[in-house]
Design a protein around this motif. Structure first.
Motif, PDB file in Angstrom:
ATOM      1  N   UNK A  94      -1.380 -29.950 -36.083  1.00  0.00           N
ATOM      2  CA  UNK A  94      -0.821 -30.776 -35.006  1.00  0.00           C
ATOM      3  C   UNK A  94       0.696 -30.666 -34.984  1.00  0.00           C
ATOM      4  N   UNK A  95       1.330 -30.715 -36.161  1.00  0.00           N
ATOM      5  CA  UNK A  95       2.796 -30.579 -36.221  1.00  0.00           C
ATOM      6  C   UNK A  95       3.231 -29.245 -35.617  1.00  0.00           C
ATOM      7  N   UNK A  96       2.581 -28.183 -36.043  1.00  0.00           N
ATOM      8  CA  UNK A  96       3.003 -26.856 -35.597  1.00  0.00           C
ATOM      9  C   UNK A  96       2.749 -26.661 -34.110  1.00  0.00           C
ATOM     10  N   UNK A  97       1.695 -27.255 -33.582  1.00  0.00           N
ATOM     11  CA  UNK A  97       1.419 -27.154 -32.151  1.00  0.00           C
ATOM     12  C   UNK A  97       2.513 -27.849 -31.350  1.00  0.00           C
ATOM     13  N   UNK A  98       2.937 -29.021 -31.809  1.00  0.00           N
ATOM     14  CA  UNK A  98       4.012 -29.726 -31.108  1.00  0.00           C
ATOM     15  C   UNK A  98       5.308 -28.930 -31.172  1.00  0.00           C
ATOM     16  N   UNK A  99       5.618 -28.392 -32.339  1.00  0.00           N
ATOM     17  CA  UNK A  99       6.854 -27.599 -32.458  1.00  0.00           C
ATOM     18  C   UNK A  99       6.806 -26.380 -31.540  1.00  0.00           C
TER      19      UNK A  99
END
Length: 569
Positions: free
Chosen positions: A369-374
């Motif tokens: 989820x973090x990497x998708x947002x970034x």
């Protein structure tokens, strides 16, 4: 002033703006400043001698006290606005938290409200006479909104943002605008124009960002109610770091139209406006009043969802009785510092004492989820920043460190320059949708483990893996970012403060990731001394009413536990 884009060096434009800002501060409101070695300045407004006894009483009061006294006329809008203005100027001198100061405009507005109440016997609206501070990006007609960009100096708003129009209809008094980082996309607060905002509890630590000016101002009670924005934690991080209350609503529940912003056109993970205050009631007063003003009639993107008393009464949460909360102890990537764990443990103990059930929350694909947002942000952010800064040639800030020797030697919070194709962005957005679907199913499945027959009522989460860190060290916003992608309504509640006696550094554990080791190495209880400890109460999408009610239950439980405690929490 010289228009942006002419031959004047950007530094000259900055100097001119700083001189203009200084000229807006009444000289009689200047105080004798404490030594720079004085780190905790929270007592200075009370002891500096500028505020009268009545002004101290006014500025010590929360929204729930101010509104009825303003409505009855026992405190006039002019005297309340003056008191908070003076205290805001004190806060600014101590932490550098303000950008735009417009005393005459605010006092004229307050005087008109007093006259209305005197002649009609009625308030203008539910926020009658209440001073409200605004993050710099929120437009007020006739006032600049540079948002920390030198290139935007001299651009005066030709009309109010929708929220300002709503606040005026509600009877509020916009009275200051507050500092932000250049671009907004940073969890600290520093820009080339106005400089750095520090934390009033410990000025060697950051106030957070991007609504860092709001956090510092409200912590010093220079405003009873402020408005920040949040795309990755920008309301909640300053609230948590400065020890105040903050609410991150879901997309488009609060009108955003007419604000200036970075990355406009990025509509996959939206920035939202949310309140910051010194009480849960302050958050509720703002949210309920704004929603009841039907902002969807002024902003086409504002959701047509009326305020629901039934949802605030927690009809979907057993009417607030025998609730089940789940604690996210860590996200399986970064273990929070000892003070944050203590804050979670305190909250658990308080909720159990109040008759509720507490279980552990199992994180689901937080790293992805973090990497998708970034990836969503990085798709065009670097180009956006370059285009915006090009008229004056101001450099895009690459580090928040105050140490000039650090610049260029540490990993930047900024995205890389390489963008992605439209098709690749679509695939990222598709994956975002899938992750939201998965997390919803994951939450629903907790009905089998809560013992209530319902899924978990709310998650209790860290607001960050640490309390407010030293300037330049806030590089991990994971614990707030996740709820932005999932679009979960989230509230920050202060719990305690870092005490080196209690919050000793623990022996090294088996690190979950490289960032976990970096986080562990960062902690020194002496460095973090006196930093507020806060938690997040996390509900689901568009659960503003329920989260406000659940947050009050949590806050009341923690306060009740504190009252009963014989020692420090």
């Amino acid at each position: 002033m010289a228009a942006p884009g002419n031959s004047a060096p950007w530094q000259a434009l900055v100097k001119e703006k700083q001189e203009r800002q200084k000229a807006t501060i009444p000289p009689k409101w200047l105080i004798e400043l404490p030594d720079t070695r004085t780190l905790d300045v929270t007592s200075i407004p009370e002891t500096c001698g500028l505020l009268s006894a009545r002004e101290l009483e006014i500025t010590r009061s929360n929204v729930e006290v101010l509104l009825p006294r303003l409505a009855s006329g026992s405190w006039s809008a002019v005297e309340v606005t003056t008191a908070f203005y003076k205290r805001a100027i004190i806060a600014h001198q101590l932490t550098n938290c303000l950008t735009e100061i417009f005393v005459d405009k605010a006092l004229a507005r307050a005087a008109a409200l007093d006259e209305h109440l005197k002649t009609t016997g009625k308030v203008v609206g539910p926020l009658h006479g209440l001073p409200v501070s605004l993050k710099d990006q929120i437009n007020i007609e006739g006032i600049e909104a540079s948002m920390g960009y030198v290139s935007w100096l001299g651009k005066y708003a030709t009309k109010n943002s929708v929220l300002v129009d709503v606040l005026l209809e509600l009877g509020a008094v916009p009275f200051v605008k507050t500092n932000i980082p250049q671009t907004l996309m940073w969890p600290e607060t520093f820009n080339h124009i106005f400089g750095r905002t520090s934390n009033p509890h410990n000025r060697s630590l950051t106030s957070g960002g991007s609504s860092g000016g709001e956090g510092a101002l409200i912590a010093l009670r220079g405003s009873p109610l402020g408005v920040g924005s949040d795309i990755g934690g920008s309301v909640r991080i300053p609230s948590a770091f400065c020890g105040v209350y903050g609410l991150r609503p879901s997309y488009n529940r609060i009108p955003y139209g007419g604000c200036v912003n970075s990355m406009e056109g990025q509509d996959s993970v939206l920035s939202v406006l949310g309140p910051i205050s010194n009480s849960v009631v302050g958050l509720k007063a703002f949210t309920q009043s704004v929603i009841e003003a039907q902002p969807w009639l002024k902003d086409p993107l504002a959701l047509r969802k009326r305020w629901s008393p039934e949802e605030y009464d927690l009809i979907e949460h057993n009417n607030g009785k025998n609730l089940c909360f789940a604690i996210l102890w860590n996200d399986r990537l970064t273990v929070p510092h000892p003070p944050i764990i203590r804050g979670l443990e305190t909250t658990k103990k308080a909720l159990i004492a109040a008759g509720h059930t507490v279980i552990d929350w199992v994180p689901h694909k937080h790293g992805e989820i973090y990497e998708t947002l970034r990836a969503v942000w990085a798709a065009g952010a670097a180009e956006d920043y370059a285009v915006t800064t090009s008229p004056t040639g101001e450099p895009v800030i690459s580090t928040m460190s105050p140490d000039p020797d650090v610049a260029g030697t540490e990993a930047s919070f900024r995205p890389g320059k390489a963008g992605i194709s439209a098709y690749q962005l679509w695939q990222t957005q598709k994956r975002k949708r899938e992750l939201r679907e998965e997390y919803l199913a994951h939450w629903q499945q907790t009905a089998g483990t809560t013992g209530t027959g319902r899924p978990v009522d709310a998650i209790i989460s860290p607001a960050a893996a640490y309390a407010a860190p030293p300037h330049g060290k806030n590089k991990n916003a994971d614990y707030t970012m996740i709820w932005n992608l999932l679009d979960y309504t989230t509230m920050v509640i202060p719990i305690s403060k870092v005490d080196p006696t209690f919050d000793v550094k623990k022996p090294a554990h088996e690190f979950l990731s490289d960032r976990d080791q970096i986080n562990y190495d960062l902690y020194d209880p002496v460095v973090f001394a006196n930093a507020p400890i806060s938690i997040q109460v996390v509900g689901r999408t568009l659960e503003e009413e329920a989260v406000l009610a659940l947050g009050k239950i949590v806050d009341d439980a923690v306060k009740a536990l504190s009252t009963k405690a014989t020692g420090k929490m």
